[in-house]
Write an enzyme that holds these catalytic residues in place. Structure first.
Site, PDB file in Angstrom:
ATOM      1  N   ASN A   1      -0.747   2.662   7.438  1.00 43.21           N
ATOM      2  CA  ASN A   1       0.089   3.208   5.567  1.00 43.21           C
ATOM      3  C   ASN A   1       1.284   2.184   5.875  1.00 43.21           C
ATOM      4  O   ASN A   1       2.095   1.513   6.634  1.00 43.21           O
ATOM      5  CB  ASN A   1       0.999   4.525   5.708  1.00 43.21           C
TER       6      ASN A   1
ATOM      7  N   MET B   1      -1.915   6.932  -3.175  1.00 36.74           N
ATOM      8  CA  MET B   1      -0.735   8.129  -3.211  1.00 36.74           C
ATOM      9  C   MET B   1      -0.831   9.674  -3.010  1.00 36.74           C
ATOM     10  O   MET B   1      -0.982  10.932  -2.965  1.00 36.74           O
ATOM     11  CB  MET B   1      -0.594   8.234  -5.087  1.00 36.74           C
ATOM     12  N   ARG B   2      -1.555   9.591  -2.103  1.00 37.31           N
ATOM     13  CA  ARG B   2      -2.637  11.927  -2.082  1.00 37.31           C
ATOM     14  C   ARG B   2      -1.691  12.207  -0.846  1.00 37.31           C
ATOM     15  O   ARG B   2      -2.111  11.153  -0.105  1.00 37.31           O
ATOM     16  CB  ARG B   2      -3.893  11.773  -2.164  1.00 37.31           C
TER      17      ARG B   2
ATOM     18  N   HIS C   1       4.868   0.550   3.445  1.00 38.71           N
ATOM     19  CA  HIS C   1       4.820   1.679   2.457  1.00 38.71           C
ATOM     20  C   HIS C   1       6.318   0.785   2.046  1.00 38.71           C
ATOM     21  O   HIS C   1       6.733   0.047   3.072  1.00 38.71           O
ATOM     22  CB  HIS C   1       6.520   3.021   3.291  1.00 38.71           C
TER      23      HIS C   1
ATOM     24  N   ASP D   1       5.265   9.585   6.510  1.00 39.30           N
ATOM     25  CA  ASP D   1       6.288   8.653   6.387  1.00 39.30           C
ATOM     26  C   ASP D   1       6.664   8.418   7.853  1.00 39.30           C
ATOM     27  O   ASP D   1       7.782   7.817   7.303  1.00 39.30           O
ATOM     28  CB  ASP D   1       7.061   7.837   4.850  1.00 39.30           C
TER      29      ASP D   1
ATOM     30  N   LEU E   1      16.139  -4.802 -10.766  1.00 37.92           N
ATOM     31  CA  LEU E   1      15.048  -3.730 -10.225  1.00 37.92           C
ATOM     32  C   LEU E   1      13.761  -4.564 -10.395  1.00 37.92           C
ATOM     33  O   LEU E   1      12.414  -3.881  -9.471  1.00 37.92           O
ATOM     34  CB  LEU E   1      14.617  -2.159 -11.328  1.00 37.92           C
TER      35      LEU E   1
ATOM     36  N   GLY F   1      -3.668  -2.125  -6.177  1.00 37.55           N
ATOM     37  CA  GLY F   1      -4.785  -2.389  -5.686  1.00 37.55           C
ATOM     38  C   GLY F   1      -4.162  -4.157  -5.640  1.00 37.55           C
ATOM     39  O   GLY F   1      -5.065  -5.024  -4.881  1.00 37.55           O
ATOM     40  N   SER F   2      -2.950  -4.590  -5.218  1.00 33.17           N
ATOM     41  CA  SER F   2      -2.584  -5.605  -4.895  1.00 33.17           C
ATOM     42  C   SER F   2      -2.558  -6.091  -3.202  1.00 33.17           C
ATOM     43  O   SER F   2      -3.238  -6.753  -2.917  1.00 33.17           O
ATOM     44  CB  SER F   2      -1.143  -5.615  -5.879  1.00 33.17           C
ATOM     45  N   ASN F   3      -2.373  -4.487  -3.447  1.00 32.33           N
ATOM     46  CA  ASN F   3      -2.372  -4.605  -1.261  1.00 32.33           C
ATOM     47  C   ASN F   3      -3.964  -4.828  -0.813  1.00 32.33           C
ATOM     48  O   ASN F   3      -4.337  -5.819  -0.475  1.00 32.33           O
ATOM     49  CB  ASN F   3      -1.585  -3.416  -0.492  1.00 32.33           C
TER      50      ASN F   3
HETATM   51  C1  GRF Z   1       2.548  -0.357  -3.347  1.00 29.10           C
HETATM   52  O1  GRF Z   1       4.283  -0.301  -3.217  1.00 29.10           O
HETATM   53  C2  GRF Z   1       2.356   0.103  -1.717  1.00 29.10           C
HETATM   54  O2  GRF Z   1       3.776   0.571  -0.939  1.00 29.10           O
HETATM   55  C3  GRF Z   1       2.822   2.154  -2.340  1.00 29.10           C
HETATM   56  O3  GRF Z   1       1.532   1.535  -3.369  1.00 29.10           O
HETATM   57  C4  GRF Z   1       2.304   0.595  -3.906  1.00 29.10           C
HETATM   58  C5  GRF Z   1       0.671   0.384  -4.514  1.00 29.10           C
HETATM   59  O4  GRF Z   1       0.747  -0.611  -4.616  1.00 29.10           O
HETATM   60  N1  GRF Z   1       2.587   2.852  -1.610  1.00 29.10           N
HETATM   61  P1  GRF Z   1      -0.955  -1.546  -5.325  1.00 29.10           P
HETATM   62  O5  GRF Z   1      -1.876  -0.662  -5.478  1.00 29.10           O
HETATM   63  O6  GRF Z   1      -1.604  -2.169  -3.658  1.00 29.10           O
HETATM   64  O7  GRF Z   1      -0.939  -2.426  -6.166  1.00 29.10           O
END
Ligand code: GRF
Length: 184
Positions: free
Chosen positions: A102, A85-86, A104, A139, A162, A17-19
């Site tokens: 989305n 992720m679904r 990506h 995507d 990485l 959930g960082s985004n």
């Molecule tokens: C992110 O890299 C997003 O692009 C990908 O899953 C990751 C989720 O990160 N689809 P977060 O849950 O927002 O931290």
């Protein structure tokens, strides 16, 4: 600043959930109606609850008609897949045409799907992030924002690992997610 009443966002998550956090940081300006998660234990769920944002949990076997109904009931008109992720079925995407974004972690159309960061790191391409409209094909929708995070030259010259690349990608993701929810 006064919160903009439109658009009315639903943010879909699966994990860290960082985004989502980036979106919630702007909660005074952005109208987040609900956080939708397919995992009750996702750290993002706790983050949303702490901030008083309603959470709608969807089970392992997702009933997409129920999700649609729930969002309509709350008068949501924009969806952000922030680490969800679904796969979203075509019938749902059709109902929400041009309303789902989305994020990506690659410079699409390069490296769609899973392990995009690892795959772009191990390639000869630049690494970056894309925010795009969601279509039934994974995507593949129209790009709204795209930003290079690390050029191949940066990666080689500075011997970036990485793990370091992942941190930089996450930083750029958060920047683009902010751009998208404020201006998208
Ligand atoms: C992110 O890299 C997003 O692009 C990908 O899953 C990751 C989720 O990160 N689809 P977060 O849950 O927002 O931290």
């Amino acid at each position: 600043m006064k919160r903009r009443l439109e658009p009315r966002w639903a943010i879909f998550i699966s994990g860290r959930g960082s985004n989502l956090q980036t979106v919630l940081d702007g909660i005074d300006d952005i109208n987040v109606i609900v956080v939708v998660s397919n995992s009750a234990s996702a750290p993002g769920v706790a983050k949303a609850r702490r901030m008083g944002v309603p959470v709608f949990l969807i089970g392992k076997k997702i009933d997409w008609d129920e999700v649609h109904f729930e969002l309509k009931k709350r008068r949501v008109n924009r969806i952000f897949l922030a680490g969800f992720m679904r796969l979203i079925p075509g019938s749902f995407v059709e109902k929400w045409k041009d309303q789902i974004l989305n994020v990506h972690p690659s410079l699409l159309p390069e490296f769609p799907g899973m392990n995009a960061i690892e795959n772009s790191f191990g390639s000869s391409s630049d690494m970056g992030v894309t925010v795009h409209y969601v279509t039934a094909e994974m995507d593949a929708g129209e790009v709204l924002f795209q930003k290079v995070a690390l050029t191949r030259n940066d990666l080689d010259k500075n011997k970036i690992s990485l793990d370091e690349a992942k941190i930089e990608i996450s930083r750029v993701e958060q920047f683009l997610v902010r751009e998208a929810v404020y201006h998208g």
